[in-house]
Design an enzyme around this catalytic site. Structure first.
Site, PDB file in Angstrom:
ATOM      1  CG  HIS A  34      -0.223  -0.031   2.539  1.00  0.00           C
ATOM      2  ND1 HIS A  34       0.297   1.188   3.073  1.00  0.00           N
ATOM      3  CD2 HIS A  34      -0.048  -1.110   3.394  1.00  0.00           C
ATOM      4  CE1 HIS A  34       0.889   0.813   4.322  1.00  0.00           C
ATOM      5  NE2 HIS A  34       0.806  -0.603   4.642  1.00  0.00           N
ATOM      6  CB  CYS A  66       1.396  -3.983   5.120  1.00  0.00           C
ATOM      7  SG  CYS A  66      -0.259  -4.932   5.764  1.00  0.00           S
TER       8      CYS A  66
END
Length: 369
Positions: A328, A344
């Protein structure tokens, strides 16, 4: 530990050692666009007729002078470094936020570029690597841009509260100023934008500024039927040691390289191979108490609205599994590759959008050690 491991003892010497007097070079568009690498004399080399003691004394003085020059250069961006970062960005080897300063992201991009060109990388910018890099584009490294009415009007948020629970109360996680928006649009640090435009009024339409000459970051959602764009990414490699994400095409060739923040000791990134499940542009972010993020006290789920300052930025690339992992964007592009993430893989917003536009659903995502 991590930055030492990522490229060993790699050093890139450009402004200080690559170009004599670079610390005094004016920070102008002309200086940046005309900046060239020029190798200096070999380190420690004695002048003809110079005695060993004279050489040692000269070396000591030179070291002190280099230290002073380096300290001065670190206070402001270097023209050659800016041009190098822009060329790497346009060639698909992202240096992260273009800031005109040396750092791990720049070193990683240079090492990746040299490897892709089949060149030995000595750990510093040399004539061969510079020639290959300069040969990728003859376009200017910086260009003029005129602010529009939309640029000046926004809308902009007054401030983004630091706590996620408070962010959930906002209608949108917008930019807080034209300076923040423009820096991100042109892949730059706020510091470089301000250094190149010290007297510019960024709240007024018609103002002409100097920006990095890179493809401007787009915003908004892209219809699924238009994706993925060519060249298609079939495999992604997440290198935890180098703090890089590499995207490969159908033929196995490297398409893009991006600096990344990858997990942490508290929330490590996964291992093994996952797959891309889908892509979301302008995503909301839902916090689940099971994540147990430090500093978040909420015991119930809550959702944060979309925007560039959303915790996952402008893009979410969903990965397989039930642990909520994804690739992301970020509201803090200048920290990518320099700070940890919540497990992440965090890229700059412009790099995340670039990857999202090209990656295929089902693409393999290989996590290195």
């Amino acid at each position: 530990m991590r930055s030492a491991a990522r490229l060993g003892a790699v050093l890139v010497v450009m402004g200080c050692a690559g170009t004599a007097g670079a610390a005094e070079t004016p920070l102008t568009a002309e200086a940046i666009n005309q900046a060239q690498f020029a190798a200096g004399p070999a380190e420690g080399a004695a002048e003809p007729g110079q005695s060993a003691s004279d050489k040692a004394e000269a070396g000591h003085e030179a070291a002190k002078e280099t230290g002073r020059e380096k300290a001065a250069a670190e206070k402001r961006p270097d023209p050659l470094t800016i041009r190098t970062q822009v060329l790497l960005d346009r060639a698909g080897f992202s240096p992260g936020a273009i800031d005109g300063r040396e750092g791990d992201n720049l070193r990683g991009a240079l090492a990746g570029f040299a490897k892709a060109k089949g060149q030995a990388f000595s750990g510093r910018l040399d004539a061969a690597v510079w020639q290959a890099l300069a040969g990728t584009s003859t376009d200017p490294a910086v260009q003029r841009y005129t602010l529009t009415e939309e640029d000046a009007a926004g809308p902009y948020a007054k401030a983004i509260p630091p706590k996620m629970e408070e962010q959930a109360d906002l209608k949108a996680l917008s930019y807080t100023s034209p300076a923040e928006m423009l820096a991100e649009r042109f892949h730059m640090s706020r510091g470089l934008l301000e250094a190149l435009n010290p007297d510019a009024v960024l709240t007024k339409a018609g103002t002409v500024i100097t920006v990095a000459a890179v493809p401007p970051m787009e915003t908004g959602r892209i219809p699924g039927k238009e994706l993925p764009e060519a060249p298609k990414v079939k495999r992604i490699e997440v290198d935890k040691q180098a703090l890089q994400v590499r995207a490969y095409g159908e033929d196995g060739a490297l398409i893009h390289l991006y600096p990344a923040s990858i997990g942490s000791e508290e929330k490590p990134a996964p291992s093994g191979t996952l797959t891309v499940e889908g892509v979301a542009f302008d995503p909301t972010y839902t916090y689940n108490p099971k994540y147990e993020f430090k500093g978040v006290e909420a015991k119930r789920k809550f959702t944060i609205k979309p925007g560039p300052n959303n915790p996952v930025g402008l893009v979410w690339i969903d990965l397989s599994g039930n642990d909520g992992y994804g690739i992301h964007g970020t509201p803090e592009p200048e920290k990518v590759g320099k700070t940890e993430s919540h497990g992440c893989i965090r890229l700059t917003n412009w790099d995340a959008r670039d990857l999202a536009k090209h990656v295929e659903r089902g693409a393999k995502v290989d996590f290195g050690k």
